[in-house]
Design an enzyme around this catalytic site. Structure first.
Site, PDB file in Angstrom:
ATOM      1  N   ASP A  36       2.043 -16.944 -13.560  1.00  0.00           N
ATOM      2  CA  ASP A  36       2.981 -16.667 -14.480  1.00  0.00           C
ATOM      3  C   ASP A  36       3.685 -15.307 -14.298  1.00  0.00           C
ATOM      4  O   ASP A  36       2.979 -14.191 -14.584  1.00  0.00           O
ATOM      5  CB  ASP A  36       2.494 -17.072 -15.876  1.00  0.00           C
ATOM      6  N   GLU A  89      -5.179   3.967   5.479  1.00  0.00           N
ATOM      7  CA  GLU A  89      -6.008   2.999   5.794  1.00  0.00           C
ATOM      8  C   GLU A  89      -5.320   1.531   6.162  1.00  0.00           C
ATOM      9  O   GLU A  89      -6.130   0.499   6.384  1.00  0.00           O
ATOM     10  CB  GLU A  89      -6.758   2.498   4.460  1.00  0.00           C
ATOM     11  N   CYS A 121      -7.617   4.977  -0.082  1.00  0.00           N
ATOM     12  CA  CYS A 121      -6.432   5.866  -0.499  1.00  0.00           C
ATOM     13  C   CYS A 121      -6.475   7.362  -0.803  1.00  0.00           C
ATOM     14  O   CYS A 121      -5.699   7.829  -1.429  1.00  0.00           O
ATOM     15  CB  CYS A 121      -5.927   5.287  -1.940  1.00  0.00           C
ATOM     16  N   HIS A 245      -3.811   8.635  -9.068  1.00  0.00           N
ATOM     17  CA  HIS A 245      -3.652   7.584  -8.302  1.00  0.00           C
ATOM     18  C   HIS A 245      -3.164   6.047  -9.052  1.00  0.00           C
ATOM     19  O   HIS A 245      -3.442   6.137 -10.037  1.00  0.00           O
ATOM     20  CB  HIS A 245      -5.098   7.114  -7.574  1.00  0.00           C
ATOM     21  N   ASN A 277       1.845  -0.004  -4.715  1.00  0.00           N
ATOM     22  CA  ASN A 277       0.918   0.956  -4.675  1.00  0.00           C
ATOM     23  C   ASN A 277       0.952   1.361  -3.029  1.00  0.00           C
ATOM     24  O   ASN A 277       0.776   0.520  -2.176  1.00  0.00           O
ATOM     25  CB  ASN A 277      -0.478   0.481  -4.620  1.00  0.00           C
TER      26      ASN A 277
END
Ligand SMILES: [Zn+2]
Lengths: 357, 133
Positions: A36, A89, A121, A245, A277
Site C-alpha cells: 500500500d 559502500e 554510511c 544521517h 538515502n
C-alpha cells in the site's frame, strides 16, 4: 573527541552535491510489489528516490560532486589538494580504489594520497576527519573528502523504497576569509553491532529490519551528538540546525526530537523524503542543503551514522563567504527540483540490472 | 585471462577524463586531444590546455539501432558539441529525451561510464554531455 577550537582552525572552502536526474515514485515501487503506497510513504516519510542512469556509478557521482565543490572554491588551485578520500559502500570495483579515478578526473596525480573509506554510511565523514587532521598537522594544504553511493537492495526488500544514488564533496583547508564554515569539534562513537551487512561476493546487503533502529541508529547518533555537546559545552538551542544521517525521512526527525531539538532545526537539512538515502552521502548532502540556506554565524550539528555501527558528530559554524559562494554551483534544492525524469518500475529494475534481460 | 587494454586507455585518459586538448600559439584555435600540428594553420607551436566544459550542440543524431551490449537501452544521442572556447568534441548527450534535443542546446560535460571490457574487466570512464541545469 577532538576540540578543534584552537589554531589553526579548519574550514570548508567549497562544498558540492550531485544526484542523478532519474526518479522513481514510491507509489510505483509499492505497486510493483503489491504494497500500500500510503502506508509506505507515511511510514518512511519518503515520496520519491533518485535512480542512477545506466552509465552512472559511485565513481561518476563522486567526480560530479567534487567538481561542484571545486566550483565553490575558485581560490583553491587543485594542485594544492594533497589528499582525496571517498567514503562509500557501493564501489564499482571490489578491488581497485575509486579515489584514483576521481583524482585523475580532477587532474590530481602527483603529490596526492588517497584511499577509499568503508564504514557503511559513515565512510564519507571518516574522510572528513582524516583531512581535518592532516590539514591541522600541516601535512597538506587542502584535502577533498567525498561521501558518494549508488546503493543496492534486494528486489522487493523494504530498502528498495529508500536506497538511492547521490553524494556530497568538501574541500577542506585552514580557515580563512574564503571558508564557508569551520569546524568547532568532532566526536565519534562505535560498537560491534550487526544491524546491516553484505557478505563478500553477495550482490545485495542484508539487515535485521526493525533492529536497525533502536540499538544502532538512535543509540549511536544520540551518544555522538550528546558527547560532542558535552565536550563543547553546547546545548540544542545553541544550534540553528541538526543534520542527522537520513536512512528515511522519519528517523532524523525522531532522533532530533529525542535529543531535544525542534522540528524547525531538523527540516532545513532534510533531503531523503525527495531523494532517498544516499548512504555515505546522506547526512553530508543534508549539510550542503543547510549550508545553501544558512546565514553567517549560524551553527550546524551534523551526525553521520554507519551500520556496524558508529556515528561521527561535527559542530560547524557558518562564515561570511557562504553568501558569495553558495550560488557558484547548483544548490541541493535545484538538483532535487530543476530537472528530473521519472521512470517506472520496469525501467528502474533494468537500470539496476535487477531483472536480467 | 584476456589481456587488459588498460595501457591504451591510460594514454587517452587525460582527453576522456578532463577534455584535454591543445591551443595553437599562432592562430589561437583549440582542438580536443593530443596533437603535434595545428589542424587549422599547420603550426607546430601548440600548448596543452583543459578545454571548456560547457558548450552547445552543433549537430546531433539519434542512434536507433544500438551496437551490441546496449540493445536494451533504446535510442541514444550522439552530438558534435561546440565548446565555449571554440573547440569541438563528439560525444553522447545524456539525461535528456531524444525528442527534447535541439541544435544550439546548451550543454555541460559530465563524467560517465563509456564502456567496459567485459563483466570482469576494466570500466572505461570519460566525458559525455548533458543539458545545463
Ligand atoms: Zn594554428
Amino acid at each position: 573527541m577532538s576540540d578543534l577550537r584552537n589554531d589553526p582552525l579548519i574550514g570548508i572552502s567549497g562544498y558540492g552535491v550531485y544526484m542523478p536526474v532519474y526518479r522513481i515514485k514510491i507509489e510505483d515501487i509499492a505497486k510493483a510489489w503489491g504494497d500500500d503506497p500510503d502506508t509506505i510513504k507515511n511510514g518512511l516519510l519518503v515520496y520519491e528516490i533518485t535512480v542512477k542512469g545506466r552509465d552512472e556509478d559511485q565513481i561518476t557521482v563522486a567526480v560530479e560532486a567534487a567538481r561542484n565543490a571545486l566550483k565553490r572554491a575558485p581560490e583553491v588551485d587543485p594542485k594544492g589538494i594533497g589528499a582525496v578520500y571517498i567514503g562509500s559502500e557501493s564501489k564499482p570495483y571490489a578491488v581497485k580504489p575509486s579515489s584514483t579515478v576521481v583524482a585523475a578526473a580532477l587532474g590530481l596525480e602527483l603529490g596526492v594520497r588517497g584511499a577509499d573509506y568503508e564504514f557503511a554510511c559513515k565512510g564519507g565523514s571518516e574522510g572528513i576527519i582524516s583531512i581535518i587532521a592532516q590539514v591541522k598537522a600541516g601535512m597538506i594544504k587542502y584535502g577533498l573528502a567525498i561521501g558518494a553511493d549508488c546503493s543496492q537492495s534486494w528486489p522487493g526488500d523494504v530498502l528498495e523504497y529508500t536506497a538511492s544514488s547521490g553524494g556530497a564533496a568538501f574541500i577542506i583547508g585552514v580557515k580563512n576569509n574564503d571558508s564557508v564554515a569551520y569546524f568547532e569539534g568532532t566526536y565519534s562513537v562505535m560498537s560491534d553491532t550487526a544491524d546491516f551487512w553484505r557478505r563478500d561476493g553477495v550482490e545485495f546487503p542484508r539487515h535485521t529490519g526493525r533492529f536497525t533502529g533502536k540499538p544502532a541508529y538512535f543509540d549511536h547518533i544520540i551518544k555522538a551528538a550528546e558527547g560532542l555537546m558535552n565536550e563543547l559545552n553546547l546545548k540544542p538551542s545553541d544550534f540553528n540546525y541538526i543534520v542527522p544521517h537520513q536512512p528515511n525521512g522519519k528517523f532524523p526527525i525522531r532522533v532530533a526530537k529525542m535529543l531535544g531539538f525542534k522540528i524547525e532545526q531538523v527540516e532545513p537539512g532534510l533531503v531523503t523524503p525527495w531523494t532517498g538515502n544516499f548512504y555515505s552521502g546522506s547526512a553530508l548532502t543534508g549539510l550542503c542543503k543547510a549550508l545553501d540556506n544558512a546565514e553567517p554565524g549560524e551553527r550546524i550539528l551534523v551526525v553521520t551514522f554507519g551500520s556496524g555501527a558508529g556515528a561521527d558528530a561535527f559542530s560547524i559554524v557558518v562564515q561570511d563567504a557562504i553568501k558569495r559562494k553558495r550560488d557558484l554551483a547548483p544548490k541541493v534544492e535545484d538538483l532535487i527540483n530543476k530537472r528530473k525524469v521519472y521512470v517506472d518500475y520496469g525501467v528502474y529494475a533494468r537500470l539496476w540490472n535487477k531483472i536480467k534481460v | 585471462m584476456s589481456s587488459p587494454r588498460s595501457p591504451r586507455i591510460w594514454q587517452l585518459k587525460d582527453i576522456r577524463y578532463r577534455l584535454l586538448g591543445v591551443e595553437c600559439n599562432k592562430c589561437n584555435k583549440r582542438f580536443l586531444g593530443k596533437r603535434l600540428v595545428c589542424p587549422s594553420c599547420g603550426s607546430r607551436d601548440l600548448k596543452i590546455v583543459e578545454l571548456s566544459r560547457t558548450g552547445k550542440i552543433y549537430s546531433y543524431t539519434v542512434v536507433h539501432t544500438p551496437p551490441r551490449g546496449r540493445e536494451n537501452y533504446g535510442p541514444y544521442i550522439i552530438a558534435i558539441i561546440e565548446l565555449d572556447d571554440g573547440a569541438r568534441a563528439t560525444g553522447e548527450v545524456v539525461d535528456v529525451d531524444p525528442s527534447e534535443v535541439e541544435i544550439g542546446m546548451k550543454v555541460e560535460m559530465v563524467f560517465r561510464r563509456i564502456g567496459e571490457e567485459d563483466r570482469a574487466g576494466i570500466i572505461y570512464y570519460g566525458y559525455k554531455f548533458r543539458p545545463i541545469l
